[in-house]
Design a protein around this motif. Structure first.
Motif, PDB file in Angstrom:
ATOM      1  N   SER A   8       0.816  -1.219   0.000  1.00  0.00           N
ATOM      2  CA  SER A   8       0.000   0.000   0.000  1.00  0.00           C
ATOM      3  C   SER A   8       0.843   1.259   0.000  1.00  0.00           C
ATOM      4  CB  SER A   8      -0.919  -0.006   1.227  1.00  0.00           C
ATOM      5  OG  SER A   8      -0.150   0.014   2.428  1.00  0.00           O
ATOM      6  N   LEU A   9       2.097   1.128   0.469  1.00  0.00           N
ATOM      7  CA  LEU A   9       2.971   2.293   0.507  1.00  0.00           C
ATOM      8  C   LEU A   9       3.180   2.864  -0.894  1.00  0.00           C
ATOM      9  CD1 LEU A   9       4.611   3.855   2.627  1.00  0.00           C
ATOM     10  CD2 LEU A   9       6.539   2.362   2.137  1.00  0.00           C
ATOM     11  N   PHE A  10       3.206   1.972  -1.871  1.00  0.00           N
ATOM     12  CA  PHE A  10       3.453   2.412  -3.237  1.00  0.00           C
ATOM     13  C   PHE A  10       2.156   2.755  -3.978  1.00  0.00           C
ATOM     14  CE2 PHE A  10       7.280   0.031  -2.162  1.00  0.00           C
ATOM     15  CZ  PHE A  10       8.257   0.923  -2.572  1.00  0.00           C
ATOM     16  N   MET A  11       1.090   2.893  -3.211  1.00  0.00           N
ATOM     17  CA  MET A  11      -0.175   3.331  -3.803  1.00  0.00           C
ATOM     18  C   MET A  11      -0.483   4.771  -3.428  1.00  0.00           C
ATOM     19  SD  MET A  11      -2.435  -0.126  -3.204  1.00  0.00           S
ATOM     20  CE  MET A  11      -3.813   0.491  -4.179  1.00  0.00           C
ATOM     21  N   LEU A  12       0.447   5.399  -2.712  1.00  0.00           N
ATOM     22  CA  LEU A  12       0.257   6.794  -2.315  1.00  0.00           C
ATOM     23  C   LEU A  12       0.592   7.690  -3.502  1.00  0.00           C
ATOM     24  CD1 LEU A  12       1.895   6.610   1.225  1.00  0.00           C
ATOM     25  CD2 LEU A  12      -0.541   6.712   0.695  1.00  0.00           C
ATOM     26  N   MET A  13      -0.421   8.275  -4.072  1.00  0.00           N
ATOM     27  CA  MET A  13      -0.257   9.016  -5.317  1.00  0.00           C
ATOM     28  C   MET A  13       0.615  10.257  -5.154  1.00  0.00           C
ATOM     29  SD  MET A  13      -1.843   7.355  -7.666  1.00  0.00           S
ATOM     30  CE  MET A  13      -2.019   8.574  -8.952  1.00  0.00           C
ATOM     31  N   ASN A  14       0.689  10.809  -3.927  1.00  0.00           N
ATOM     32  CA  ASN A  14       1.445  12.043  -3.725  1.00  0.00           C
ATOM     33  C   ASN A  14       2.840  11.804  -3.153  1.00  0.00           C
ATOM     34  OD1 ASN A  14      -0.645  14.031  -4.452  1.00  0.00           O
ATOM     35  ND2 ASN A  14      -1.734  13.176  -2.688  1.00  0.00           N
ATOM     36  N   LEU A  15       3.175  10.542  -2.839  1.00  0.00           N
ATOM     37  CA  LEU A  15       4.461  10.248  -2.214  1.00  0.00           C
ATOM     38  C   LEU A  15       5.605  10.604  -3.155  1.00  0.00           C
ATOM     39  CD1 LEU A  15       5.570   9.056   0.437  1.00  0.00           C
ATOM     40  CD2 LEU A  15       5.746   6.860  -0.743  1.00  0.00           C
ATOM     41  N   ARG A  16       6.504  11.456  -2.647  1.00  0.00           N
ATOM     42  CA  ARG A  16       7.650  11.879  -3.452  1.00  0.00           C
ATOM     43  C   ARG A  16       8.960  11.342  -2.902  1.00  0.00           C
ATOM     44  NH1 ARG A  16       8.915  16.686  -3.017  1.00  0.00           N
ATOM     45  NH2 ARG A  16       7.601  17.356  -1.284  1.00  0.00           N
ATOM     46  N   VAL A  17       9.091  11.295  -1.584  1.00  0.00           N
ATOM     47  CA  VAL A  17      10.359  10.886  -0.955  1.00  0.00           C
ATOM     48  C   VAL A  17      10.077   9.768   0.045  1.00  0.00           C
ATOM     49  CG1 VAL A  17      12.315  11.637   0.435  1.00  0.00           C
ATOM     50  CG2 VAL A  17      11.309  13.212  -1.211  1.00  0.00           C
ATOM     51  N   LEU A  18      10.807   8.672  -0.085  1.00  0.00           N
ATOM     52  CA  LEU A  18      10.643   7.515   0.787  1.00  0.00           C
ATOM     53  C   LEU A  18      12.003   7.090   1.332  1.00  0.00           C
ATOM     54  CD1 LEU A  18       9.002   5.186   2.010  1.00  0.00           C
ATOM     55  CD2 LEU A  18       9.314   3.945  -0.144  1.00  0.00           C
ATOM     56  N   TRP A  19      12.185   7.243   2.663  1.00  0.00           N
ATOM     57  CA  TRP A  19      13.430   6.848   3.326  1.00  0.00           C
ATOM     58  C   TRP A  19      13.113   5.739   4.330  1.00  0.00           C
ATOM     59  CZ3 TRP A  19      18.037   9.637   2.384  1.00  0.00           C
ATOM     60  CH2 TRP A  19      17.885  10.836   1.684  1.00  0.00           C
ATOM     61  N   LEU A  20      13.610   4.548   4.067  1.00  0.00           N
ATOM     62  CA  LEU A  20      13.449   3.428   5.000  1.00  0.00           C
ATOM     63  C   LEU A  20      14.785   2.731   5.246  1.00  0.00           C
ATOM     64  CD1 LEU A  20      10.114   1.842   3.666  1.00  0.00           C
ATOM     65  CD2 LEU A  20      10.399   3.315   5.641  1.00  0.00           C
ATOM     66  N   TYR A  21      15.884   3.409   5.017  1.00  0.00           N
ATOM     67  CA  TYR A  21      17.179   2.751   5.143  1.00  0.00           C
ATOM     68  C   TYR A  21      17.523   2.478   6.603  1.00  0.00           C
ATOM     69  CZ  TYR A  21      19.273   7.297   6.358  1.00  0.00           C
ATOM     70  OH  TYR A  21      19.586   8.476   6.964  1.00  0.00           O
ATOM     71  N   ARG A  22      18.450   1.536   6.790  1.00  0.00           N
ATOM     72  CA  ARG A  22      18.946   1.140   8.112  1.00  0.00           C
ATOM     73  C   ARG A  22      17.825   0.670   9.025  1.00  0.00           C
ATOM     74  NH1 ARG A  22      23.437   5.883   9.224  1.00  0.00           N
ATOM     75  NH2 ARG A  22      24.836   5.317   7.553  1.00  0.00           N
ATOM     76  N   ASN A  23      17.053  -0.292   8.570  1.00  0.00           N
ATOM     77  CA  ASN A  23      16.111  -1.012   9.419  1.00  0.00           C
ATOM     78  C   ASN A  23      16.435  -2.493   9.293  1.00  0.00           C
ATOM     79  OD1 ASN A  23      13.936   0.749  10.754  1.00  0.00           O
ATOM     80  ND2 ASN A  23      14.070   1.652   8.714  1.00  0.00           N
ATOM     81  N   LYS A  24      15.475  -3.332   9.593  1.00  0.00           N
ATOM     82  CA  LYS A  24      15.658  -4.779   9.446  1.00  0.00           C
ATOM     83  C   LYS A  24      14.545  -5.344   8.577  1.00  0.00           C
ATOM     84  CE  LYS A  24      17.921  -5.143  13.967  1.00  0.00           C
ATOM     85  NZ  LYS A  24      17.901  -5.762  15.305  1.00  0.00           N
ATOM     86  N   LEU A  25      14.175  -4.535   7.584  1.00  0.00           N
ATOM     87  CA  LEU A  25      13.103  -4.946   6.691  1.00  0.00           C
ATOM     88  C   LEU A  25      13.561  -6.108   5.824  1.00  0.00           C
ATOM     89  CD1 LEU A  25      11.965  -1.367   5.682  1.00  0.00           C
ATOM     90  CD2 LEU A  25      10.769  -2.920   7.214  1.00  0.00           C
ATOM     91  N   SER A  26      12.646  -6.979   5.504  1.00  0.00           N
ATOM     92  CA  SER A  26      12.982  -8.162   4.723  1.00  0.00           C
ATOM     93  C   SER A  26      11.936  -8.365   3.641  1.00  0.00           C
ATOM     94  CB  SER A  26      13.065  -9.386   5.632  1.00  0.00           C
ATOM     95  OG  SER A  26      11.836  -9.581   6.300  1.00  0.00           O
ATOM     96  N   GLY A  27      12.081  -9.453   2.932  1.00  0.00           N
ATOM     97  CA  GLY A  27      11.126  -9.761   1.880  1.00  0.00           C
ATOM     98  C   GLY A  27      11.441  -9.021   0.602  1.00  0.00           C
ATOM     99  N   GLU A  28      10.517  -9.100  -0.330  1.00  0.00           N
ATOM    100  CA  GLU A  28      10.718  -8.476  -1.632  1.00  0.00           C
ATOM    101  C   GLU A  28      10.103  -7.085  -1.664  1.00  0.00           C
ATOM    102  OE1 GLU A  28       9.508 -10.945  -4.832  1.00  0.00           O
ATOM    103  OE2 GLU A  28      10.709 -12.652  -4.201  1.00  0.00           O
ATOM    104  N   ILE A  29      10.613  -6.256  -2.554  1.00  0.00           N
ATOM    105  CA  ILE A  29      10.050  -4.922  -2.753  1.00  0.00           C
ATOM    106  C   ILE A  29       8.740  -5.075  -3.518  1.00  0.00           C
ATOM    107  CG2 ILE A  29      10.438  -2.645  -3.742  1.00  0.00           C
ATOM    108  CD1 ILE A  29      13.429  -3.212  -3.577  1.00  0.00           C
ATOM    109  N   PRO A  30       7.639  -4.487  -3.013  1.00  0.00           N
ATOM    110  CA  PRO A  30       6.361  -4.619  -3.724  1.00  0.00           C
ATOM    111  C   PRO A  30       6.444  -4.059  -5.146  1.00  0.00           C
ATOM    112  CG  PRO A  30       6.050  -3.696  -1.528  1.00  0.00           C
ATOM    113  CD  PRO A  30       7.521  -3.692  -1.795  1.00  0.00           C
ATOM    114  N   GLN A  31       5.667  -4.634  -6.021  1.00  0.00           N
ATOM    115  CA  GLN A  31       5.613  -4.133  -7.388  1.00  0.00           C
ATOM    116  C   GLN A  31       4.996  -2.741  -7.386  1.00  0.00           C
ATOM    117  OE1 GLN A  31       6.981  -5.766 -10.076  1.00  0.00           O
ATOM    118  NE2 GLN A  31       7.743  -7.073  -8.436  1.00  0.00           N
ATOM    119  N   VAL A  32       5.691  -1.789  -7.930  1.00  0.00           N
ATOM    120  CA  VAL A  32       5.260  -0.400  -7.917  1.00  0.00           C
ATOM    121  C   VAL A  32       4.277  -0.162  -9.050  1.00  0.00           C
ATOM    122  CG1 VAL A  32       6.013   1.985  -8.027  1.00  0.00           C
ATOM    123  CG2 VAL A  32       7.450   0.263  -6.939  1.00  0.00           C
ATOM    124  N   VAL A  33       3.099   0.341  -8.720  1.00  0.00           N
ATOM    125  CA  VAL A  33       2.099   0.582  -9.749  1.00  0.00           C
ATOM    126  C   VAL A  33       1.578   2.010  -9.679  1.00  0.00           C
ATOM    127  CG1 VAL A  33      -0.140  -0.135 -10.661  1.00  0.00           C
ATOM    128  CG2 VAL A  33       1.393  -1.843  -9.729  1.00  0.00           C
TER     129      VAL A  33
END
Length: 982
Positions: free
Chosen positions: A254-279
């Motif tokens: 759902s993060l990549f469904m935000l129509m107005n999102l311009r800047v996304l910083w999630l570095y230096r966490n422990k996130l795993s899995g695959e990057i969602p398909q951006v649409v």
């Protein structure tokens, strides 16, 4: 009479109104003057004086109908508290006291300013909690409390300020929680809570009610758990930064469904899995998901983000190919995918449709060529593609790329000639192309900006020729293992900044250039495995910074010049030449045992080296066989006795020899000395003992012809051999090579199978802790005469000296050095109380500037250890800054590092003292406190608190610390806010 009465009443009414109005104006002016007096008349408010002009013309004052409505006093060097009288300015709507030295708790006076719409108290020293009834300021639309020392929880009442649009609470000491009621702020557009020490918290689902929120910044705030799927309901979100937390799980689609999102910083966490398909997120301009544990492939739909200017996915576990569509993005500037498992070719159109600035794909498994259009936009600053499987020739677009600063493509399979224009690119500073298959010759001219040139392990040929001054800024030149021929050019010795020169494994001939004394900055010289001839120039002995010299496998002849003995070499190899004569006495020890092999004409006076002994006399001839036979025949019994005697003597000699070898001392000197190991060993007796520590004892020994030296003896112990060996090697590696007035001088090391000895210059005034703390002052007094307390001028001198030593280690050594055990007992003082950093047994060299390293075992001293080092074992320069901050607190208070109750230390105690708003003067050392020094002592105390910030990012570096202590930038630290982070 009755007709006049209404007129009279009207006149009276107007008179009363004008009087009250004038009185109100006078009232506001009086309040401002009282405010100025409360702050002790700072120079910034000197124009606030009663005069014919209205107070509404005073700097920082804005009026409406002569009533004060705005008070804008940012950056005015105001110190002290905000007094209650401020609440008498009833009409204030705008209050800005940011970036001053305001102390105390949240001001009560502000509570009573019911008309306030904008409140800015940022970058001060305000402590305590935010009031639970902060919602009394119900009209606030802008609240900025960042960069203070607020603690505790963020109160729920903050969610009951209905008009709030901007809320800045970042860079404080909050150690509680943040409330779900924030989700009730329906008009909120910007929410900053980053860089706080919240207790482990999750993102509240109520935050999704913030339908107008555009910017959410909560990095470094101890967030845990997964990013909630419902974050996609924050439809206005433009900038999201949740970096440097402990977030886990997958990135929600759902993060990549935000129509107005311009800047996304999630570095230096422990996130795993695959990057969602951006649409849907077609407005993304910057994405940073680096330094996580992401797997899978890069979504193809990233190639549809036409506004994307930055894509940072480095340091993950991504695999597969880079989508070709990314190469056609029109706004892309930053492209950083290094340290993954990516394969396949790089999108060929990368840089063709955008002004690419940074291209970093190193440490992958990429194949094919570099894209042809990388510098098509003329803005490319770096090409970093080393450690891949790339090949082919370099793209022609690099030939005229004047914006280039660095090209690092080592360890690939590139071939062909380097484009001429790349050699001479106007701003090029680093060209690192080692371990490829490049051919061709070196150009006569290169970029005048070039400082680092690495071309080793290629197939370059021809002669090395240098013309003009284009090479003058070269610092490192590594051309090892090529096919260069001819002589070493004289012009190469004219490079004043050259520190590393590696020309080994080539086909160079001739003699060395005569003017090598120009290499004043040279640290490392390797000319081995060539065909160089002639004598080794004696001028080598006059290169003060040379520490590694390798001339092996050449055809040098003649004597080794004795001047080489004046060098402090940690590595020397002259083997496999035609040298002759005696080796310099300074190298007649086992540390250089292999430095002279395969030179049949060389000899030594010490039999322990692998060389023949100089001036050895031929043994006397034995008796003739005839005489021997006659002796046997006539005295058989005597011969038998002689044989027994001979056997007995040989056994005894053999035992003595073995015993001597077992206990033989190995001597390695780092300075020119006129004493031997026997002078030192004979002085290791209890009467000379001056101290002891965890790794051994320290003796004061009189060295013949040299004076007193300090000898640290490390005894071998089977249970701790490995640890002590590491400490010993660390001390040798570091102190044997560095030179600085504020770092203790290591003269030599002596070792055998039983002990290791480190011999230092002797420091007459012993260690700083013996002068500061009562339990050690007796020792200092007995060592240095009657004890007199260190006055402040000496303490400041010591602080500056120690800071300069650490600054040299952190900023001037390559690689930088982290001491890891800075404390007052490791700061030694000479006869003039000049400070020198000592005891490098725990020191660690960093691979690259600013790089974090992790040690297997945390070592250091309680009270001095930075919290992140004690917790994680991660090492960088900031752990030394923390320890030095504790030393500053010791110098200003006279208290020991472990001062406090069972739950606190000196750093914690000092921070709490400031947090409670208590006067700093109360904690300064009464033994030396004088009125003329109080301000200076107070500033250094503040610097100590600043250096011991719990978050390493909140601490200064040692360069800044030196400048502050020297008084060149004292206002900087006094004006810095948020001196300690939780």
């Amino acid at each position: 009479m009755s007709a006049i009465t209404p007129i009279v009443l009207l006149i009276h009414f107007l008179t009363l109104f004008l009087f009250l109005h004038a009185n109100s104006q006078f009232h506001d002016q009086a309040v401002l003057l009282r405010l100025k007096h409360h702050w002790q008349n700072p120079l910034s408010l000197e124009q606030w004086t009663p005069s014919n002009s209205s107070h509404c013309t005073w700097p920082g004052v804005v009026c409406n109908d002569n009533y004060v409505t705005q008070l804008i006093l940012d950056n005015k060097n105001i110190s002290g508290t905000i007094p209650p009288l401020l609440s008498d300015l009833k009409n204030l709507t705008f209050l800005n006291f940011s970036n001053n030295n305001i102390i105390g708790k949240f001001p009560v006076a502000v509570h009573n300013l019911s008309k306030l719409e904008i409140l800015d108290l940022s970058q001060n020293y305000i402590v305590g909690t935010i009031p639970d009834d902060i919602d009394r300021l119900s009209r606030l639309s802008y609240l900025n409390l960042c960069a203070n020392n607020f603690t505790g929880n963020i109160p729920a009442a903050i969610g009951r300020i209905p008009e709030l649009r901007t809320l800045y609470l970042h860079d404080n000491l909050f150690d509680g929680t943040f409330p779900p009621e924030i989700g009730n702020l329906s008009k909120l557009e910007e929410l900053f809570m980053a860089h706080n020490g919240f207790s482990s918290s999750r993102l509240h689902s109520s935050f999704t009610q913030l339908k107008k929120l555009k910017m959410l910044w909560i990095s470094g705030a101890n967030l845990i758990g997964e990013i909630p799927q419902m974050i996609g309901e924050m439809v206005a979100l433009e900038h999201l930064d949740l970096s440097s937390n402990k977030l886990t799980g997958n990135i929600p689609g759902s993060l990549f469904m935000l129509m107005n999102l311009r800047v996304l910083w999630l570095y230096r966490n422990k996130l795993s899995g695959e990057i969602p398909q951006v649409v849907e997120a077609l407005n993304l301009t910057f994405v940073d998901l680096s330094e996580n544990n992401l797997t899978g492939t890069i979504p193809v739909d990233f190639g549809k983000l036409d506004k994307l200017s930055g894509l940072n996915l480095f340091s993950n576990h991504l695999s597969g190919e880079i989508p070709e569509g990314i190469g056609r993005l029109p706004a892309l500037k930053d492209f950083k995918l290094f340290t993954n498992n990516l394969s396949g070719s790089i999108p060929p159109d990368l840089g063709r449709y955008s002004a690419l600035e940074r291209f970093e794909v190193c440490s992958n498994r990429l194949t094919g060529n570099l894209p042809e259009y990388l510098c098509h936009g003329g803005s490319l600053m770096g090409v970093v593609a080393f450690d891949n499987k790339l090949g082919g020739e370099l793209p022609k677009s690099l030939e005229n790329c004047s914006s280039l600063l660095a090209v690092r493509i080592s360890n690939n399979a590139f071939f062909g000639n380097i484009p001429v224009g790349l050699w001479t690119a106007l701003n090029l500073q680093q060209l690192m192309i080692s371990d490829n298959l490049f051919t061709g010759e070196l150009p006569d001219e290169v970029s005048t900006s070039l400082s680092w040139l690495e071309i080793s392990n290629n197939k370059f040929s021809g002669s090395i020729s240098i013309e003009g001054n284009s090479w003058r800024n070269l610092v490192v030149f590594n051309a090892s293992n090529n096919q260069f021929t001819g002589t070493i050019p004289l012009e190469l010795t004219a490079l004043p900044n050259l520190t590393v020169l590696l020309l080994d494994k080539n086909q160079l001939t001739g003699t060395l250039p005569p003017n090598i004394m120009s290499w004043k900055s040279l640290n490392i010289l390797n000319l081995s495995q060539n065909q160089l001839s002639g004598q080794i120039p004696e001028k080598f002995g006059f290169l003060p910074d040379l520490v590694k010299l390798d001339l092996s496998d050449n055809q040098f002849s003649g004597d080794i010049p004795p001047q080489l003995g004046s060098l402090r070499l940690v590595f020397l190899n002259l083997s496999s030449n035609n040298l002759m004569g005696q080796i310099p006495t300074e190298y007649e020890n086992v540390a250089y045992a292999t430095s002279f092999l395969n030179n049949p004409g060389l000899c030594t006076r010490r039999s322990s080296l692998y060389l023949k002994v100089c001036n050895s006399r031929p043994q006397k001839s034995s008796k003739t066989s005839t005489q021997f036979l006659a002796l046997i025949s006539s005295t058989l019994f005597a011969a038998f006795l002689l044989a027994l005697l001979f056997a007995f003597i040989m056994i005894r000699v053999h035992w003595k020899r073995n015993h001597r070898l077992y206990s033989e001392w190995k001597f390695i000197n780092f300075h020119k000395l006129n004493f031997t190991e026997s002078n030192i060993v004979s002085g290791l007796k209890e009467s000379n003992l001056i101290g002891s520590g965890g790794s051994g004892k320290v003796y004061r020994v009189v060295a013949n012809g040299f004076g007193d030296v300090a000898v640290k003896r490390i005894s071998n112990n089977r249970n701790s051999d490995q640890k002590l060996e590491k400490e010993f090697l660390a001390e040798i590696e570091i102190l044997g090579t560095i030179r600085h007035l504020n770092i203790v001088k290591l003269l030599c090391c002596i070792s055998n199978d039983d002990s290791k000895l480190l011999v230092y210059e002797y420091m007459e005034k012993r260690s700083l802790d013996q002068w500061l703390h009562s339990e050690r002052k007796a020792k200092s007094a007995s060592a240095s005469g009657n004890h007199v307390p260190l006055d402040w001028s000496k303490r400041l001198q010591i602080a500056v000296g120690a800071a300069q030593g650490l600054c040299y280690m952190h900023h001037d050594c390559s690689p930088p050095i982290v001491h890891r055990d800075v404390k007052s007992s490791n700061i030694l003082l000479d006869s003039e109380f000049n400070a020198k950093i000592a005891d490098f047994g725990l020191a660690r060299m960093l691979v690259r500037q600013g790089e974090l390293a992790t040690v297997s075992a945390v070592a250091g001293s309680l009270g001095y250890m930075a919290p992140e080092y004690a917790r994680t074992g991660r090492v960088n320069e900031k752990i030394d800054v923390y320890s030095f901050g504790v030393v500053l607190l010791e110098l200003t208070t006279g208290k020991a590092a472990n001062y406090g109750d069972e739950d606190t230390c000196l750093a914690e105690w000092a921070w709490r003292h400031m947090q409670d708003g208590k006067p700093i003067v109360d904690v300064l050392d009464e033994e030396i406190k004088e009125p003329c020094y109080v301000d200076e002592m107070r500033d250094v105390f503040k610097l100590g608190v600043f250096c011991t910030s719990v978050l390493s990012s909140g601490r200064p570096n040692m360069k800044d610390v030196v400048q502050i202590l020297l008084g060149r930038n004292r206002r900087w630290v006094c004006g810095r806010k948020n001196m300690r982070h939780a």
